[in-house]
Design an enzyme around this catalytic site. Structure first.
Site, PDB file in Angstrom:
ATOM      1  CE  LYS A  87      -4.333   1.236   2.290  1.00  0.00           C
ATOM      2  NZ  LYS A  87      -5.083   1.110   3.538  1.00  0.00           N
TER       3      LYS A  87
HETATM    4  O1  G3P Z   1      -9.155   2.174   4.288  1.00  0.00           O
HETATM    5  C1  G3P Z   1      -9.031   3.486   4.750  1.00  0.00           C
HETATM    6  C2  G3P Z   1      -9.761   3.622   6.010  1.00  0.00           C
HETATM    7  O2  G3P Z   1      -9.087   2.938   7.038  1.00  0.00           O
HETATM    8  C3  G3P Z   1     -10.085   4.981   6.428  1.00  0.00           C
HETATM    9  O3  G3P Z   1     -11.270   4.868   7.109  1.00  0.00           O
HETATM   10  O4  G3P Z   1     -13.039   5.599   8.608  1.00  0.00           O
HETATM   11  O5  G3P Z   1     -10.628   6.182   9.082  1.00  0.00           O
HETATM   12  O6  G3P Z   1     -11.856   7.290   7.217  1.00  0.00           O
HETATM   13  P1  G3P Z   1     -11.723   6.054   8.055  1.00  0.00           P
END
Ligand code: G3P
Length: 218
Positions: A87
């Site tokens: 990644k």
């Molecule tokens: O895959 C990306 C993710 O982990 C971000 O999620 O909810 O932290 O915006 P969030």
């Protein structure tokens, strides 16, 4: 559509595997920190454990932001297990590194995508996946799902093999709309996947069926 779980929590990953619908895992440095995983050895060993639980792609994020560092870290991650996807953040050296990895046959997931232009760049560099962050765009009053639509359309116009991995998917309607728009993959926490099970009429209907069965079989 593939379902990935967005966590570094082994219990949640195991539960999703047991449900029988999991296609892969995405992690990031924040999710690793949340599980208290510290230091390179612990991080590497945690990724290996995840790969042993899940039969599918496991995104492991580089920390370096310079080309040489991204290549060094990415190659070390890719050597851990055949299911590792490196990644890489959407930055200039990240795009260059994605090109390098793609030529070496190492799978990549370009993360922190917030515009169609960024997704297009990553696809041209040969990324296996692009990760547009739906919820984080919604958080700032933009339209995360509109970005999914744009990227799906652009990739389809030109037949790019890069898969649209909708990330930062926070709730069931997000997931369903990503499916309607043709995202190749969604990644989300366990509660969003299990949230697909629920409807009050299902619960009510089952309770009635069981009660009626009990009456005639008493
Ligand atoms: O895959 C990306 C993710 O982990 C971000 O999620 O909810 O932290 O915006 P969030």
């Amino acid at each position: 559509m593939k379902f990935f779980i967005d966590t570094a929590n082994l219990k949640d990953i195991q539960e999703a595997v047991e449900l029988g619908v999991l296609d892969g895992v995405t992690t990031n440095p924040s999710l690793m920190a949340k599980e208290g995983i510290r230091g390179t050895d612990a991080v590497m060993s945690h990724y290996k454990q995840i790969c042993e639980i899940v039969d599918g792609d496991v995104s492991a994020e580089v920390i370096a932001t310079d080309y040489d560092g991204i290549i060094r870290e990415g190659e070390a991650l890719a050597e851990l297990h055949p299911n590792i996807v490196v990644k890489v953040p959407m930055i200039r050296d990240g795009v260059k590194a994605i090109k390098y990895f793609s030529e070496k046959g190492i799978k990549t997931n370009c993360t922190l995508i917030f515009t169609a232009g960024q997704a297009l760049l990553a696809a041209k560099a040969g990324a296996t996946y692009v990760s547009p962050f739906v919820g984080r765009l919604d958080d700032i009053g933009a339209d995360g799902l509109q970005l999914i639509q744009q990227i799906v359309d652009i990739f389809s116009n030109y037949g790019y093999p890069t898969q649209v991995l909708a990330a930062s998917v926070r709730h069931v309607p997000h997931l369903i709309q990503c499916a309607e728009l043709g995202a190749d993959v969604v990644t989300c926490p366990l509660n969003v996947i299990t949230g697909l099970l629920n409807h009050p009429l299902t619960e009510k209907g089952l309770a009635t069926f069981l009660a009626d069965h009990a009456k005639v079989n008493a």
